[in-house]
Design a protein around this motif. Structure first.
Motif, PDB file in Angstrom:
ATOM      1  N   GLN A  19       0.825  -1.197   0.000  1.00 32.31           N
ATOM      2  CA  GLN A  19       0.000   0.000   0.000  1.00 32.31           C
ATOM      3  C   GLN A  19       0.862   1.251   0.000  1.00 32.31           C
ATOM      4  O   GLN A  19       0.627   2.184  -0.746  1.00 32.31           O
ATOM      5  N   LEU A  20       1.873   1.216   0.854  1.00 35.04           N
ATOM      6  CA  LEU A  20       2.758   2.367   0.971  1.00 35.04           C
ATOM      7  C   LEU A  20       3.451   2.595  -0.364  1.00 35.04           C
ATOM      8  O   LEU A  20       3.549   3.713  -0.849  1.00 35.04           O
ATOM      9  N   GLY A  21       3.910   1.485  -0.974  1.00 39.63           N
ATOM     10  CA  GLY A  21       4.573   1.573  -2.267  1.00 39.63           C
ATOM     11  C   GLY A  21       3.653   2.185  -3.305  1.00 39.63           C
ATOM     12  O   GLY A  21       4.052   3.072  -4.055  1.00 39.63           O
ATOM     13  N   GLU A  22       2.426   1.710  -3.308  1.00 38.53           N
ATOM     14  CA  GLU A  22       1.444   2.216  -4.252  1.00 38.53           C
ATOM     15  C   GLU A  22       1.221   3.710  -4.078  1.00 38.53           C
ATOM     16  O   GLU A  22       1.079   4.440  -5.037  1.00 38.53           O
ATOM     17  N   ARG A  23       1.168   4.115  -2.796  1.00 35.77           N
ATOM     18  CA  ARG A  23       0.893   5.516  -2.521  1.00 35.77           C
ATOM     19  C   ARG A  23       2.033   6.410  -2.993  1.00 35.77           C
ATOM     20  O   ARG A  23       1.815   7.455  -3.597  1.00 35.77           O
ATOM     21  N   VAL A  24       3.269   5.942  -2.713  1.00 36.49           N
ATOM     22  CA  VAL A  24       4.438   6.712  -3.148  1.00 36.49           C
ATOM     23  C   VAL A  24       4.463   6.802  -4.667  1.00 36.49           C
ATOM     24  O   VAL A  24       4.703   7.861  -5.243  1.00 36.49           O
ATOM     25  N   GLN A  25       4.139   5.660  -5.307  1.00 47.12           N
ATOM     26  CA  GLN A  25       4.095   5.616  -6.775  1.00 47.12           C
ATOM     27  C   GLN A  25       3.047   6.589  -7.304  1.00 47.12           C
ATOM     28  O   GLN A  25       3.292   7.327  -8.249  1.00 47.12           O
ATOM     29  N   MET A  26       1.896   6.550  -6.671  1.00 51.33           N
ATOM     30  CA  MET A  26       0.770   7.384  -7.091  1.00 51.33           C
ATOM     31  C   MET A  26       1.122   8.852  -6.923  1.00 51.33           C
ATOM     32  O   MET A  26       0.802   9.672  -7.776  1.00 51.33           O
ATOM     33  N   ALA A  29       3.344   9.880  -9.621  1.00 52.90           N
ATOM     34  CA  ALA A  29       2.569   9.888 -10.871  1.00 52.90           C
ATOM     35  C   ALA A  29       1.713  11.150 -10.971  1.00 52.90           C
ATOM     36  O   ALA A  29       1.613  11.759 -12.039  1.00 52.90           O
ATOM     37  N   LEU A  30       1.137  11.554  -9.842  1.00 52.91           N
ATOM     38  CA  LEU A  30       0.306  12.758  -9.837  1.00 52.91           C
ATOM     39  C   LEU A  30       1.134  14.011 -10.087  1.00 52.91           C
ATOM     40  O   LEU A  30       0.719  14.925 -10.799  1.00 52.91           O
ATOM     41  N   ARG A  31       2.337  14.029  -9.478  1.00 51.78           N
ATOM     42  CA  ARG A  31       3.212  15.192  -9.664  1.00 51.78           C
ATOM     43  C   ARG A  31       3.604  15.318 -11.131  1.00 51.78           C
ATOM     44  O   ARG A  31       3.537  16.398 -11.719  1.00 51.78           O
ATOM     45  N   GLN A  32       3.973  14.176 -11.725  1.00 50.00           N
ATOM     46  CA  GLN A  32       4.307  14.156 -13.165  1.00 50.00           C
ATOM     47  C   GLN A  32       3.134  14.617 -14.013  1.00 50.00           C
ATOM     48  O   GLN A  32       3.299  15.356 -14.976  1.00 50.00           O
ATOM     49  N   ALA A  33       1.952  14.142 -13.632  1.00 51.54           N
ATOM     50  CA  ALA A  33       0.744  14.467 -14.397  1.00 51.54           C
ATOM     51  C   ALA A  33       0.521  15.976 -14.438  1.00 51.54           C
ATOM     52  O   ALA A  33       0.153  16.530 -15.470  1.00 51.54           O
ATOM     53  N   LEU A  34       0.780  16.630 -13.296  1.00 56.04           N
ATOM     54  CA  LEU A  34       0.645  18.095 -13.240  1.00 56.04           C
ATOM     55  C   LEU A  34       1.646  18.752 -14.181  1.00 56.04           C
ATOM     56  O   LEU A  34       1.288  19.636 -14.969  1.00 56.04           O
ATOM     57  N   GLU A  35       2.891  18.277 -14.095  1.00 55.73           N
ATOM     58  CA  GLU A  35       3.954  18.859 -14.925  1.00 55.73           C
ATOM     59  C   GLU A  35       3.682  18.635 -16.411  1.00 55.73           C
ATOM     60  O   GLU A  35       3.970  19.474 -17.249  1.00 55.73           O
ATOM     61  N   ARG A  36       3.117  17.478 -16.725  1.00 59.41           N
ATOM     62  CA  ARG A  36       2.879  17.126 -18.140  1.00 59.41           C
ATOM     63  C   ARG A  36       1.504  17.573 -18.638  1.00 59.41           C
ATOM     64  O   ARG A  36       1.092  17.182 -19.730  1.00 59.41           O
ATOM     65  N   HIS A  37       0.811  18.320 -17.801  1.00 51.85           N
ATOM     66  CA  HIS A  37      -0.507  18.857 -18.184  1.00 51.85           C
ATOM     67  C   HIS A  37      -1.485  17.761 -18.580  1.00 51.85           C
ATOM     68  O   HIS A  37      -2.184  17.875 -19.589  1.00 51.85           O
ATOM     69  N   GLU A  38      -1.524  16.688 -17.786  1.00 50.59           N
ATOM     70  CA  GLU A  38      -2.429  15.583 -18.098  1.00 50.59           C
ATOM     71  C   GLU A  38      -3.804  15.746 -17.458  1.00 50.59           C
ATOM     72  O   GLU A  38      -4.713  14.976 -17.727  1.00 50.59           O
ATOM     73  N   PHE A  39      -3.943  16.748 -16.583  1.00 48.72           N
ATOM     74  CA  PHE A  39      -5.258  16.972 -15.985  1.00 48.72           C
ATOM     75  C   PHE A  39      -6.091  17.865 -16.899  1.00 48.72           C
ATOM     76  O   PHE A  39      -5.568  18.784 -17.541  1.00 48.72           O
TER      77      PHE A  39
END
Ligand code: C2E
Ligand code: CA
Ligand code: CA
Ligand code: CA
Length: 279
Positions: A19-26, A29-39
């Protein structure tokens, strides 16, 4: 039993590590998504059924993931809340929604307002009100065109702080709505101190409105409460004509739901507005 205990322990630590791994991964992933304008923001109309006109829209975030496709907010908002990423996401949502509204207003749609969801973390942020004011100035929007949707649980996190922030937002001139009204834990005594303008009836009560007497009772009570407190009331999750008719008969004239339109991208929303105006 000892062995079983041992196994359970192993099982739990393994699951927790996963779970912890998933959360760190997520989180990354969210930070990248912001940078890459995926939202992207989708917009769902809010209709005044008295006039039949679209009076505003709620901005709803989507994640356009390069591999997973369109990801619904239920899949990532909770993680964003936990990790604090919701702060940057929330700031992006607020700015984008205001800029989009400004664009529509400049096209002549002056009467529209936009509703934006606000998370507990954002409300708790130092100078949240200042950042809202900055966004409005930057977008060139009148504050009364912006409605912030707050949830009861958000407000109950720290009632006194929330009330203070609500007063400041009120002073700024933005509209405040209590989202998912009736599902949280706030008391009527608190509601009296909240400087809100709108109660938003949760779709959980609207779904079986026409078949479940309990839901019908809850909804009519919320509508009456809003009327008596001089608040506006809007229903979300309106999917059928039967639900619409019931709500109208009981005095709720603002609605949102698939009956009118699903949430759509900004480009499509323009067409939805054109169609509504042509009626
Ligand atoms: P919400 O604020 O209660 O938004 C209403 C949800 O109901 C949206 O789901 C919307 O697409 C869906 N909906 C609208 N009409 C109907 C209908 O007629 N029937 C049914 N069954 N559903 C309908 P969505 O877009 O998946 O958003 C889920 C939740 O994620 C939102 O619930 C909100 O709590 C959160 N969320 C979405 N965008 C944001 C955001 O920008 N910031 C924050 N903090 N939370 C957001
Ligand atoms: Ca909402
Ligand atoms: Ca809801
Ligand atoms: Ca109380």
């Amino acid at each position: 039993a000892k062995e079983l205990g041992g196994d359970n322990y192993k099982f739990y630590t393994h699951a927790m590590r996963e779970q912890l791994g998933e959360r760190v991964q997520m989180e990354s992933a969210l930070r990248q998504a912001l940078e890459r304008h995926e939202f992207v923001l989708y917009y769902q109309p809010q209709v005044d059924i008295g006039s039949g006109r679209i009076v505003g829209m709620e901005a709803l975030i989507r994640w356009q993931h390069p591999e997973m496709g369109m990801v619904a907010p239920g899949r990532f908002i909770p993680v964003a809340e936990e990790t604090g990423m919701i702060l940057q996401m929330g700031a992006w949502v607020l700015r984008s929604a205001c800029q989009q509204l400004r664009t529509w207003q400049c096209e002549g749609r002056r009467h529209l307002r936009v509703a934006v969801n606000v998370s507990a973390r954002q409300m708790a942020e130092r100078d949240f009100v200042g950042s809202v004011a900055d966004v409005l100035t930057e977008a060139g929007l009148s504050p009364d065109c912006l409605e912030l949707e707050l949830t009861e649980s958000l407000v109950m996190n720290d009632v006194e702080h929330a009330i203070a922030v609500m007063h400041q937002l009120k002073k700024l001139g933005v509209k405040l709505a209590i989202d998912d009204f009736g599902t949280g834990y706030s008391s009527l005594a608190h509601l009296k101190r909240f400087t809100v303008d709108v109660l938003k009836i949760d779709q959980a009560f609207v779904r079986d409105l026409t078949v479940d007497p309990d839901d019908a009772a809850i909804v009519t009570t919320i509508i009456a409460l809003a009327a008596n407190l001089n608040l506006e009331v809007i229903s979300e999750g309106v999917e059928t004509l039967d639900q619409l008719s019931f709500l109208r008969e009981h005095g709720c004239y603002q609605m949102q739901g698939y009956y009118f339109s699903r949430p759509v991208p900004a480009t499509v929303f323009g067409a939805v507005l054109d169609e509504n105006e042509a009626r």
